[in-house]
Motif scaffolding. Structure first.
Motif, short mmCIF file in Angstrom:
data_model
loop_
_atom_site.label_atom_id
_atom_site.label_comp_id
_atom_site.label_asym_id
_atom_site.label_seq_id
_atom_site.Cartn_x
_atom_site.Cartn_y
_atom_site.Cartn_z
N LEU A 157 0.97 -0.77 0.03
CA LEU A 157 -0.34 0.10 -0.11
C LEU A 157 0.94 1.16 -0.26
O LEU A 157 0.47 2.15 -0.61
N LYS A 158 1.76 1.34 1.22
CA LYS A 158 2.83 2.20 0.71
C LYS A 158 3.60 2.55 -0.11
O LYS A 158 4.02 3.56 -0.71
N ASN A 159 3.92 2.00 -0.96
CA ASN A 159 4.21 1.87 -2.60
C ASN A 159 3.79 1.79 -3.78
O ASN A 159 4.44 1.90 -4.69
N ASP A 160 2.70 2.18 -3.78
CA ASP A 160 1.68 2.53 -4.87
C ASP A 160 1.69 1.43 -5.34
O ASP A 160 1.93 0.63 -6.94
N LEU A 161 1.81 -0.27 -4.93
CA LEU A 161 1.73 -1.74 -5.37
C LEU A 161 0.52 -2.20 -5.29
O LEU A 161 0.29 -3.81 -4.61
N ALA A 162 -0.42 -1.55 -4.59
CA ALA A 162 -1.68 -2.43 -4.61
C ALA A 162 -3.17 -0.64 -4.71
O ALA A 162 -3.33 -0.26 -5.45
N TYR A 163 -4.24 -2.10 -5.57
CA TYR A 163 -5.06 -1.61 -6.03
C TYR A 163 -6.48 -2.33 -5.46
O TYR A 163 -6.76 -3.26 -5.25
N VAL A 164 -8.06 -1.43 -5.53
CA VAL A 164 -9.01 -1.90 -5.10
C VAL A 164 -10.12 -2.51 -6.21
O VAL A 164 -9.94 -1.25 -6.75
N ASN A 165 -10.52 -3.16 -6.60
CA ASN A 165 -11.18 -2.55 -7.90
C ASN A 165 -13.12 -3.87 -7.65
O ASN A 165 -12.44 -4.85 -6.85
N VAL A 166 -14.02 -3.41 -8.21
CA VAL A 166 -15.40 -3.89 -7.96
C VAL A 166 -15.37 -4.89 -8.84
O VAL A 166 -16.13 -3.85 -9.85
N HIS A 167 -15.96 -6.06 -8.89
CA HIS A 167 -16.51 -6.99 -10.32
C HIS A 167 -17.76 -6.55 -10.56
O HIS A 167 -18.19 -6.67 -9.22
N THR A 168 -18.17 -6.80 -11.56
CA THR A 168 -20.09 -6.57 -11.31
C THR A 168 -19.27 -8.42 -12.89
O THR A 168 -19.30 -8.28 -13.71
N ASN A 169 -20.80 -8.82 -12.66
CA ASN A 169 -21.20 -9.80 -13.26
C ASN A 169 -23.23 -10.41 -13.06
O ASN A 169 -23.61 -10.18 -12.50
N ASP A 170 -23.41 -9.94 -14.40
CA ASP A 170 -25.01 -10.00 -14.97
C ASP A 170 -26.00 -11.39 -14.81
O ASP A 170 -26.84 -11.61 -15.53
N GLY A 171 -24.67 -12.82 -14.82
CA GLY A 171 -24.56 -13.49 -14.98
C GLY A 171 -25.98 -14.38 -16.28
O GLY A 171 -26.13 -15.03 -16.02
N VAL A 172 -25.17 -13.77 -17.48
CA VAL A 172 -26.34 -13.90 -18.38
C VAL A 172 -25.08 -14.09 -19.48
O VAL A 172 -24.50 -12.60 -20.07
N ALA A 173 -24.47 -14.95 -20.50
CA ALA A 173 -23.44 -14.60 -21.06
C ALA A 173 -24.06 -13.92 -22.36
O ALA A 173 -25.03 -14.18 -22.59
N PRO A 174 -22.67 -13.95 -23.64
CA PRO A 174 -21.46 -13.61 -22.77
C PRO A 174 -21.29 -12.18 -21.47
O PRO A 174 -22.23 -11.51 -21.34
N THR A 175 -20.14 -12.66 -21.48
CA THR A 175 -19.89 -11.22 -20.42
C THR A 175 -19.19 -10.33 -21.37
O THR A 175 -18.97 -10.29 -22.38
N ASN A 176 -19.06 -9.18 -19.90
CA ASN A 176 -17.93 -7.61 -20.50
C ASN A 176 -19.34 -6.84 -21.77
O ASN A 176 -18.55 -6.76 -23.03
#
Length: 200
Positions: free
Chosen positions: A161-180
């Motif tokens: 954390l102190k060395n800018d080597l970590a990030y937070v992200n939130v993942h989403t999924n509507d449950g329907v193929a395809p993704t993205n």
């Protein structure tokens, strides 16, 4: 005669109040983190980051035009053995997991801590719809470290954390193929932010 004295006294009081009244100033804001001093009990200070789509590193050909936003806040305990956290989101749909990953800005990396639904290594259900506000709070200890940090102390995470080597992200999924397919359906991550050290 008394009316004159009273009028003079009221005028003098009004003039004194006017002279002491400050001129209108610009709006002020109160920072979430103080750079000069840490809250009581904080050993290494605070960490955090805003989250948005522009920080995500997407697969080739995938466009992330999400308007979702978020914020993550972390505070190190006085003994340095745990980090309390809060994860906040807005304008996002189908969030089913969130993590701290290790990697510099502009690169993707492995998960080192689960944040949502909790620090347990388990995703939530997909296709949940809109979610806003504080979606997770908790405490991270050495037992919650996974991936390349498995078996290491919390200080190993703090170093990232102190060395800018970590990030937070939130993942989403509507449950329907395809993704993205668009906002609410980016399983690799919809919003992200590189964690910053915000004071001692």
């Amino acid at each position: 005669m008394s009316k004159v004295v009273t009028l003079v006294a009221v005028s003098a009081l009004a003039l004194a109040c006017t002279a002491e009244s400050p001129e209108p100033t610009a709006p002020f804001s109160v920072p979430v983190f103080s750079h000069g001093a840490a809250p009581a009990g904080a050993n290494g200070g605070n960490f955090g980051t805003p989250l948005d789509a522009s920080e995500e590193v997407m697969p080739p050909g995938v466009v992330n035009d999400s308007r979702a936003r978020g914020n993550s806040v972390f505070q190190l305990s006085s003994d340095g053995n745990s980090l309390s956290y809060k994860l906040i989101v807005a304008n996002i749909e189908n969030a089913f997991m969130a993590h701290i990953h290790t990697a510099p800005a502009g690169a993707n990396g492995p998960v080192v801590v689960w944040l949502y639904p909790s620090t347990a290594v388990a995703p939530g259900p997909v296709g949940q719809g809109r979610i806003d506000g504080v979606i997770a709070t908790g405490t991270i200890t050495a037992a919650n470290l996974v991936g390349p940090l498995t078996g290491q102390p919390v200080s190993a995470l703090v170093d990232l954390l102190k060395n800018d080597l970590a990030y937070v992200n939130v993942h989403t999924n509507d449950g329907v193929a395809p993704t993205n397919t668009g906002p609410g359906d980016f399983p690799g991550g919809e919003v992200r932010g590189q964690i910053e050290h915000r004071g001692h």
